[in-house]
Design a protein around this motif. Structure first.
Motif, short mmCIF file in Angstrom:
data_model
loop_
_atom_site.label_atom_id
_atom_site.label_comp_id
_atom_site.label_asym_id
_atom_site.label_seq_id
_atom_site.Cartn_x
_atom_site.Cartn_y
_atom_site.Cartn_z
N TYR A 25 -5.53 2.12 17.06
CA TYR A 25 -4.76 0.99 16.52
C TYR A 25 -5.20 0.59 15.11
O TYR A 25 -4.44 -0.08 14.41
CB TYR A 25 -4.74 -0.17 17.53
N ARG A 27 -5.49 2.97 12.94
CA ARG A 27 -4.57 3.88 12.24
C ARG A 27 -3.14 3.35 12.25
O ARG A 27 -2.40 3.52 11.29
CB ARG A 27 -4.58 5.25 12.94
N GLN A 28 -2.75 2.70 13.38
CA GLN A 28 -1.33 2.34 13.55
C GLN A 28 -0.99 0.94 13.05
O GLN A 28 0.20 0.60 12.99
CB GLN A 28 -0.96 2.39 15.03
N THR A 31 1.80 0.54 10.47
CA THR A 31 3.10 1.18 10.74
C THR A 31 3.66 0.79 12.11
O THR A 31 4.81 1.11 12.43
CB THR A 31 2.95 2.72 10.72
N TYR A 32 2.87 0.09 12.90
CA TYR A 32 3.23 -0.18 14.30
C TYR A 32 4.60 -0.85 14.43
O TYR A 32 5.45 -0.43 15.22
CB TYR A 32 2.15 -1.07 14.94
#
Ligand SMILES: C[S@@+](CC[C@H](N)C(=O)[O-])C[C@H]1O[C@@H](n2cnc3c(N)ncnc32)[C@H](O)[C@@H]1O
Length: 219
Positions: A25, A27-28, A31-32
């Protein structure tokens, strides 16, 4: 889950640990909202509607993520949100500030499987797309049962794997990528609930292609 049906329902499920969750999360986080947040939008609204319809004022949202649900609770609901991911919480805090939300009591970095809340602190709890992410789903249910008052309600919205059909194949094929995805495509109802829970729960299919299920569990 000790009974035979429960064992049969478990199937294969390889847990991620808390560090895997934080890494996925981190990383995300940016962009989530535009990818998974968007795909899951309809189902998320169903869960929010279910929470808004409850006679509950103090609500715990676990795995609050970037806070996509927060602007949609009716103002009478007092919300406490928790998440393991510092980076997701940063987005949630920005959303609260952007919308000027006054009914968000706290956003805390905390493990939903072992919170620091006193027993019976909340009237209701909600876990949106979290159950197939947490390292130990049974610990999650046990902790939510502890922090929600007797007579309260626990709401889950999640993807649960099928027993057959084309989606079953896709779910099995994606399962090895769990750590990368940050969730378990092969996660089943029996990974989260006991047979006794399933007998008491109200379960409704919803979202894109009926991909998600809304589970309302009385405490
Ligand atoms: C798929 S996202 C869902 C976010 C949000 N509920 C939504 O509807 O968009 C899963 C979230 O659960 C959080 N999470 C996973 N395991 C957790 C745990 N044990 N305790 C608290 N949060 C956790 C992740 O950090 C991530 O923000």
């Amino acid at each position: 889950m000790a009974d035979g049906l429960g064992t049969a329902l478990r199937g294969r499920h390889s847990p991620m640990d808390a560090d895997d969750v934080r890494t996925a999360y981190r990383r995300q986080a940016r962009t989530y909202d535009s990818f998974f947040g968007f795909v899951s939008r309809g189902a998320r609204y169903r869960a929010i509607e279910a929470v808004n319809a409850l006679e509950a004022s103090n609500v715990l949202e676990v795995g609050v993520g970037t806070g996509l649900a927060l602007p949609h609770y009716v103002p009478a609901k007092r919300i406490t949100g928790i998440d393991l991911s510092h980076h997701m919480l940063t987005q949630a805090r920005e959303r609260v500030a952007e919308f000027g939300l006054r009914n968000i009591d706290a956003l805390l970095e905390m493990d939903a499987q072992a919170t620091s809340f006193a027993t019976g602190s909340f009237d209701a709890a909600v876990a949106m797309f979290v159950a197939s992410v947490v390292p130990d789903p049974h610990a999650l249910v046990a902790e939510l049962r502890r922090v929600v008052k007797p007579g309260g309600t626990i709401v889950f919205i999640n993807h649960f794997a099928r027993d057959r059909g084309p989606l079953w194949w896709a779910e099995r094929a994606m399962a090895p990528a769990s750590s990368l995805l940050g969730w378990h495509p092969d996660f089943r109802l029996g990974h989260l609930f006991t047979t006794a829970d399933l007998a008491r729960a109200k379960i409704i299919s919803c979202g894109l292609l009926g991909l998600f299920r809304l589970v309302t569990l009385p405490n």
